[in-house]
Design a protein around this motif. Structure first.
Motif, PDB file in Angstrom:
ATOM      1  N   ALA A 292       0.945   9.739 -10.470  1.00 32.72           N
ATOM      2  CA  ALA A 292       0.613   8.780  -9.411  1.00 32.72           C
ATOM      3  C   ALA A 292      -0.772   9.084  -8.880  1.00 32.72           C
ATOM      4  CB  ALA A 292       1.639   8.848  -8.287  1.00 32.72           C
ATOM      5  N   ILE A 293      -1.516   8.030  -8.539  1.00 35.81           N
ATOM      6  CA  ILE A 293      -2.836   8.154  -7.933  1.00 35.81           C
ATOM      7  C   ILE A 293      -2.709   7.780  -6.459  1.00 35.81           C
ATOM      8  CG2 ILE A 293      -5.237   7.437  -8.000  1.00 35.81           C
ATOM      9  CD1 ILE A 293      -4.305   8.883 -10.504  1.00 35.81           C
ATOM     10  N   LEU A 294      -3.221   8.636  -5.552  1.00 34.10           N
ATOM     11  CA  LEU A 294      -3.066   8.436  -4.122  1.00 34.10           C
ATOM     12  C   LEU A 294      -4.414   8.479  -3.427  1.00 34.10           C
ATOM     13  CD1 LEU A 294      -0.699  10.707  -5.148  1.00 34.10           C
ATOM     14  CD2 LEU A 294       0.214  10.057  -2.939  1.00 34.10           C
ATOM     15  N   ARG A 295      -4.463   7.803  -2.270  1.00 32.41           N
ATOM     16  CA  ARG A 295      -5.612   7.890  -1.366  1.00 32.41           C
ATOM     17  C   ARG A 295      -5.101   8.143   0.042  1.00 32.41           C
ATOM     18  NH1 ARG A 295     -10.280   5.123  -3.197  1.00 32.41           N
ATOM     19  NH2 ARG A 295     -11.236   5.704  -1.235  1.00 32.41           N
ATOM     20  N   PRO A 296      -5.855   8.898   0.860  1.00 27.33           N
ATOM     21  CA  PRO A 296      -5.451   9.072   2.259  1.00 27.33           C
ATOM     22  C   PRO A 296      -5.494   7.756   3.021  1.00 27.33           C
ATOM     23  CG  PRO A 296      -7.040  10.740   1.609  1.00 27.33           C
ATOM     24  CD  PRO A 296      -7.024   9.718   0.527  1.00 27.33           C
ATOM     25  N   MET A 297      -4.584   7.571   3.995  1.00 29.44           N
ATOM     26  CA  MET A 297      -4.560   6.349   4.797  1.00 29.44           C
ATOM     27  C   MET A 297      -5.841   6.219   5.612  1.00 29.44           C
ATOM     28  SD  MET A 297      -1.688   4.865   4.085  1.00 29.44           S
ATOM     29  CE  MET A 297      -1.217   3.770   5.400  1.00 29.44           C
ATOM     30  N   VAL A 298      -6.298   7.345   6.236  1.00 26.85           N
ATOM     31  CA  VAL A 298      -7.597   7.374   6.904  1.00 26.85           C
ATOM     32  C   VAL A 298      -8.515   8.178   6.005  1.00 26.85           C
ATOM     33  CG1 VAL A 298      -8.879   8.079   8.941  1.00 26.85           C
ATOM     34  CG2 VAL A 298      -6.545   7.210   9.174  1.00 26.85           C
ATOM     35  N   ASN A 299      -9.352   7.488   5.269  1.00 21.72           N
ATOM     36  CA  ASN A 299     -10.125   8.121   4.208  1.00 21.72           C
ATOM     37  C   ASN A 299     -11.554   8.355   4.684  1.00 21.72           C
ATOM     38  OD1 ASN A 299     -10.435   9.195   1.703  1.00 21.72           O
ATOM     39  ND2 ASN A 299     -10.886   7.257   0.707  1.00 21.72           N
ATOM     40  N   THR A 300     -11.848   9.554   5.177  1.00 25.41           N
ATOM     41  CA  THR A 300     -13.172   9.832   5.709  1.00 25.41           C
ATOM     42  C   THR A 300     -14.239   9.825   4.623  1.00 25.41           C
ATOM     43  OG1 THR A 300     -12.820  12.211   5.471  1.00 25.41           O
ATOM     44  CG2 THR A 300     -12.221  11.217   7.566  1.00 25.41           C
ATOM     45  N   ILE A 301     -13.842  10.022   3.389  1.00 27.32           N
ATOM     46  CA  ILE A 301     -14.786   9.957   2.272  1.00 27.32           C
ATOM     47  C   ILE A 301     -13.983   9.613   1.037  1.00 27.32           C
ATOM     48  CG2 ILE A 301     -14.648  12.379   1.603  1.00 27.32           C
ATOM     49  CD1 ILE A 301     -17.754  12.247   1.322  1.00 27.32           C
ATOM     50  N   GLY A 302     -14.663   9.193  -0.052  1.00 24.99           N
ATOM     51  CA  GLY A 302     -13.952   8.606  -1.179  1.00 24.99           C
ATOM     52  C   GLY A 302     -13.142   9.564  -2.003  1.00 24.99           C
ATOM     53  N   ILE A 303     -12.171  10.248  -1.446  1.00 20.68           N
ATOM     54  CA  ILE A 303     -11.329  11.170  -2.179  1.00 20.68           C
ATOM     55  C   ILE A 303     -10.177  10.411  -2.829  1.00 20.68           C
ATOM     56  CG2 ILE A 303     -10.095  11.692  -0.049  1.00 20.68           C
ATOM     57  CD1 ILE A 303      -9.216  14.281  -1.165  1.00 20.68           C
TER      58      ILE A 303
ATOM     59  N   ALA B  67       0.812  -1.213   0.000  1.00 21.23           N
ATOM     60  CA  ALA B  67       0.000   0.000   0.000  1.00 21.23           C
ATOM     61  C   ALA B  67       0.847   1.264   0.000  1.00 21.23           C
ATOM     62  CB  ALA B  67      -0.921   0.022   1.220  1.00 21.23           C
ATOM     63  N   GLU B  68       2.120   1.154   0.369  1.00 19.59           N
ATOM     64  CA  GLU B  68       2.944   2.351   0.470  1.00 19.59           C
ATOM     65  C   GLU B  68       3.565   2.764  -0.848  1.00 19.59           C
ATOM     66  OE1 GLU B  68       5.739   1.369   3.450  1.00 19.59           O
ATOM     67  OE2 GLU B  68       4.347   1.667   5.098  1.00 19.59           O
ATOM     68  N   GLY B  69       3.651   1.861  -1.798  1.00 14.51           N
ATOM     69  CA  GLY B  69       4.319   2.190  -3.043  1.00 14.51           C
ATOM     70  C   GLY B  69       3.707   1.468  -4.223  1.00 14.51           C
ATOM     71  N   SER B  70       4.045   1.925  -5.404  1.00 11.13           N
ATOM     72  CA  SER B  70       3.505   1.319  -6.617  1.00 11.13           C
ATOM     73  C   SER B  70       4.553   1.358  -7.710  1.00 11.13           C
ATOM     74  CB  SER B  70       2.250   2.076  -7.078  1.00 11.13           C
ATOM     75  OG  SER B  70       1.809   1.618  -8.339  1.00 11.13           O
ATOM     76  N   ILE B  71       4.750   0.224  -8.385  1.00  8.66           N
ATOM     77  CA  ILE B  71       5.587   0.165  -9.576  1.00  8.66           C
ATOM     78  C   ILE B  71       4.693  -0.172 -10.751  1.00  8.66           C
ATOM     79  CG2 ILE B  71       7.395  -1.087 -10.788  1.00  8.66           C
ATOM     80  CD1 ILE B  71       8.914  -1.385  -8.321  1.00  8.66           C
ATOM     81  N   ARG B  72       4.740   0.673 -11.750  1.00  4.18           N
ATOM     82  CA  ARG B  72       4.044   0.397 -12.993  1.00  4.18           C
ATOM     83  C   ARG B  72       5.017   0.704 -14.119  1.00  4.18           C
ATOM     84  NH1 ARG B  72       1.315  -1.458  -9.770  1.00  4.18           N
ATOM     85  NH2 ARG B  72      -0.946  -1.435  -9.516  1.00  4.18           N
ATOM     86  N   GLY B  73       5.330  -0.309 -14.926  1.00  4.31           N
ATOM     87  CA  GLY B  73       6.277  -0.084 -16.003  1.00  4.31           C
ATOM     88  C   GLY B  73       7.646   0.264 -15.452  1.00  4.31           C
ATOM     89  N   ASP B  74       8.206   1.366 -15.896  1.00  2.69           N
ATOM     90  CA  ASP B  74       9.573   1.707 -15.500  1.00  2.69           C
ATOM     91  C   ASP B  74       9.621   2.822 -14.465  1.00  2.69           C
ATOM     92  OD1 ASP B  74       8.659   3.692 -17.116  1.00  2.69           O
ATOM     93  OD2 ASP B  74      10.434   3.802 -18.405  1.00  2.69           O
ATOM     94  N   ALA B  75       8.600   2.933 -13.621  1.00  3.15           N
ATOM     95  CA  ALA B  75       8.588   3.981 -12.597  1.00  3.15           C
ATOM     96  C   ALA B  75       8.123   3.422 -11.259  1.00  3.15           C
ATOM     97  CB  ALA B  75       7.689   5.136 -13.017  1.00  3.15           C
TER      98      ALA B  75
ATOM     99  N   GLY C  98      -1.358  17.454   6.645  1.00  4.37           N
ATOM    100  CA  GLY C  98      -2.514  17.040   7.427  1.00  4.37           C
ATOM    101  C   GLY C  98      -2.970  15.622   7.225  1.00  4.37           C
ATOM    102  N   GLY C  99      -2.236  14.815   6.467  1.00  3.61           N
ATOM    103  CA  GLY C  99      -2.692  13.447   6.272  1.00  3.61           C
ATOM    104  C   GLY C  99      -1.602  12.547   5.729  1.00  3.61           C
ATOM    105  N   GLU C 100      -1.765  11.241   5.929  1.00  2.42           N
ATOM    106  CA  GLU C 100      -0.867  10.242   5.367  1.00  2.42           C
ATOM    107  C   GLU C 100      -1.542   9.586   4.161  1.00  2.42           C
ATOM    108  OE1 GLU C 100       2.131   9.557   6.013  1.00  2.42           O
ATOM    109  OE2 GLU C 100       2.498  10.609   7.893  1.00  2.42           O
ATOM    110  N   PHE C 101      -0.747   9.228   3.166  1.00  2.00           N
ATOM    111  CA  PHE C 101      -1.286   8.705   1.920  1.00  2.00           C
ATOM    112  C   PHE C 101      -0.652   7.362   1.572  1.00  2.00           C
ATOM    113  CE2 PHE C 101      -1.873  13.196   1.758  1.00  2.00           C
ATOM    114  CZ  PHE C 101      -3.069  13.386   1.086  1.00  2.00           C
ATOM    115  N   TYR C 102      -1.313   6.645   0.703  1.00  2.00           N
ATOM    116  CA  TYR C 102      -0.678   5.507   0.052  1.00  2.00           C
ATOM    117  C   TYR C 102      -0.890   5.633  -1.449  1.00  2.00           C
ATOM    118  CZ  TYR C 102      -5.299   3.247  -0.230  1.00  2.00           C
ATOM    119  OH  TYR C 102      -6.610   2.954  -0.481  1.00  2.00           O
TER     120      TYR C 102
END
Length: 536
Positions: free
Chosen positions: A155-166, A105-113, A142-146
């Motif tokens: 890169a597409i990110l979401r908050p670790m504590v996601n109070t709503i679908g952001i 959840a902390e990182g993502s590899i897609r292709g060469d990145a 103000g927040g932690e992401f994955y």
């Protein structure tokens, strides 16, 4: 392969490398794809560019098709397999956890990145053995992401504590954009109501949606995230529809100064006028904030006002005895208003209970208006022609009068339903019963009722300051809709919200200055007399 590999990759197009565990130790295997009899293994690795042997259980493998195999070490370096030897390519900051970022959840590899987060920053690394470009950017405060997904440049990110679908998209060109409006067909990314807004120094709009971030609104396209946790709202629940225990806290609109924003909430937070987070002013919850001419900051928590003085000292004044009127409980200060003569007005929101036995409304939490003429040291009560008022917002007229929108919030005794861990839905047993407008010509010391009409709608977050249109009309939010006045706040009539999506309802209003364009925060986006954009 006798056991499931813990890591596997293709080297160029002719070899496969994998790590397997056997006899309680990890082994790195190498095999020719065309002839699997040609294979060998290592249990300890020699890597050119390091000072000691490398244990296999400290690394993971990855590769891009046609490129050399890559090995990532938990200490932060990564190496390429070149001419039968491992050679260090670069050292980059390690993730928050171990380097098992493939599927992590902390990182993502897609292709060469590779994209990942570490210590408040987002890192992007192009996995090239020659240039290996790097991107480093501060994550929104103000927040932690994955990292959910990524490409070479985004890169597409979401908050670790996601109070709503952001969901956020980062790119070097546009920074952090909220992409819900692009993916609104997904249940996990619902359209998000806009709670309130204000303008940056250049007049461009900034809004705060239900997910509690601060978003700049471009003329078209996606909203750009400036900061997170404006008010520090957070809870977990399956419906994820934002903060819902509201009658004791309200909308909590910020103080907007020439160069700063002071945002009350679970913490009191300071931002620049352009939306950049500066620091936490106070860790104590607050429902209203204002900075005075001498730089003293007033913070309200329930019926108490704390003064944070420029010299670092502070004191607290209890307003409760001024408004109780025989009740046991005082409401909360919903807003402060500064007068030109330096006096301060505090609006205290009350609550009424419907008694099933007697079938009548009984004041439950006291409300009212108090005024201070000595920078908040002492306060005096103003006479208000409403019992246990719930104030929604106010605006100054062109001739200097002050008008305020008020309602009566009534709570029934029925039990509140809950869903999961979410707070109870107050709209199930709280209603706005009326729309009223109060007017004062003496700086808030006395008030008269100039408008009243019935309504019965479920309680919700509405409010904020009113606005002054270019043609001189005054607009004020009410418990149900917007009212307008063409004669300095004496008479009022309904104002239509033009250009909004079907079914949208207004929540608050704002503008850069009197006479400037008006922005409407609604349940489906932001409007400027016509639809500007949605930063859902």
């Amino acid at each position: 392969i006798r056991s499931e590999p813990t890591s596997l990759c293709i080297h160029r197009k002719d070899s496969v490398l994998w790590i397997s565990r056997s006899y309680n130790s990890d082994t790195l295997w190498y095999a020719d794809i065309a002839d699997t009899s040609k294979r060998h293994f290592d249990t300890v690795l020699k890597v050119i560019g390091t000072n000691s042997e490398t244990a296999v259980d400290d690394v993971v493998l990855y590769s891009v098709l046609g490129q050399p195999a890559l090995m990532f070490h938990r200490s932060g370096w990564y190496a390429a397999y070149l001419r039968g030897q491992w050679r260090v390519v670069d050292t980059i900051p390690r993730m928050m956890g171990a380097w098992n970022f493939i599927g992590n959840a902390e990182g993502s590899i897609r292709g060469d990145a590779l994209w990942y987060r570490a210590k408040g920053k987002l890192y992007g690394v192009v996995l090239d053995t020659v240039a290996h470009e790097r991107i480093t950017v501060d994550l929104p405060a103000g927040g932690e992401f994955y990292v959910m997904a990524s490409s070479r440049t985004e890169a597409i990110l979401r908050p670790m504590v996601n109070t709503i679908g952001i969901a956020l998209k980062y790119s070097a060109k546009n920074g952090f954009e909220i992409i819900n409006s692009q993916l609104a067909d997904l249940d996990r990314l619902p359209i998000v109501p806009m709670l309130y807004g204000f303008t940056a120094r250049d007049g461009s709009p900034l809004v705060v949606p239900y997910h509690d971030g601060l978003v700049s609104v471009p003329s078209s396209g996606m909203g750009v995230l400036r900061a997170l946790a404006m008010r520090g709202e957070s809870w977990l629940g399956p419906s994820r529809l934002g903060p819902r225990v509201q009658t004791s806290a309200g909308l909590r609109t910020p103080y907007v100064g020439a160069d700063e924003i002071i945002s009350p909430g679970a913490k009191v937070r300071l931002f620049t006028r352009d939306g950049a987070f500066v620091r936490d002013i106070s860790s104590t919850p607050a429902t209203a904030a204002v900075r005075l001419a001498d730089s003293t900051i007033l913070l309200a928590n329930n019926g108490r006002v704390t003064r944070l003085k420029p010299d670092g000292s502070s004191d607290t004044v209890d307003l409760t005895p001024l408004v109780l009127d025989g009740l046991d409980t005082c409401g909360y200060v919903s807003s402060f208003v500064r007068n030109d003569d330096g006096s301060i007005i505090a609006f205290i929101n009350g609550l009424t209970r419907f008694d099933e036995d007697s079938s009548r409304n009984i004041p439950l939490r006291a409300g009212g208006i108090v005024v201070s003429t000595d920078n908040g040291r002492t306060w005096s009560r103003s006479e208000v022609p409403v019992t246990s008022p719930y104030f929604i917002g106010s605006v100054r007229t062109a001739k200097g009068a002050l008008v305020s929108s008020v309602s009566t919030v009534i709570r029934t005794d029925k039990e509140l339903p809950r869903d999961g861990q979410a707070p109870a839905v107050e709209t199930s047993n709280h209603v706005f019963e009326d729309r009223k407008i109060l007017r004062s010509d003496d700086g808030g010391r006395t008030w008269t009722l100039v408008y009243s009409s019935p309504c019965r709608v479920g309680f919700g977050l509405v409010g904020g300051d009113g606005v002054v249109m270019k043609d001189g009309r005054l607009l004020l939010m009410t418990a149900d809709g917007i009212l307008q006045s063409t004669n300095d706040g004496v008479d009022w009539d309904f104002h239509d919200l033009a250009g909004a999506r079907s079914g949208a309802y207004p929540i608050s209003l704002f503008q850069h200055a009197h006479g400037e364009p008006v922005y409407y925060c609604t349940s489906t986006g932001v409007n400027q007399q016509e639809d500007v954009t949605s930063v859902d």
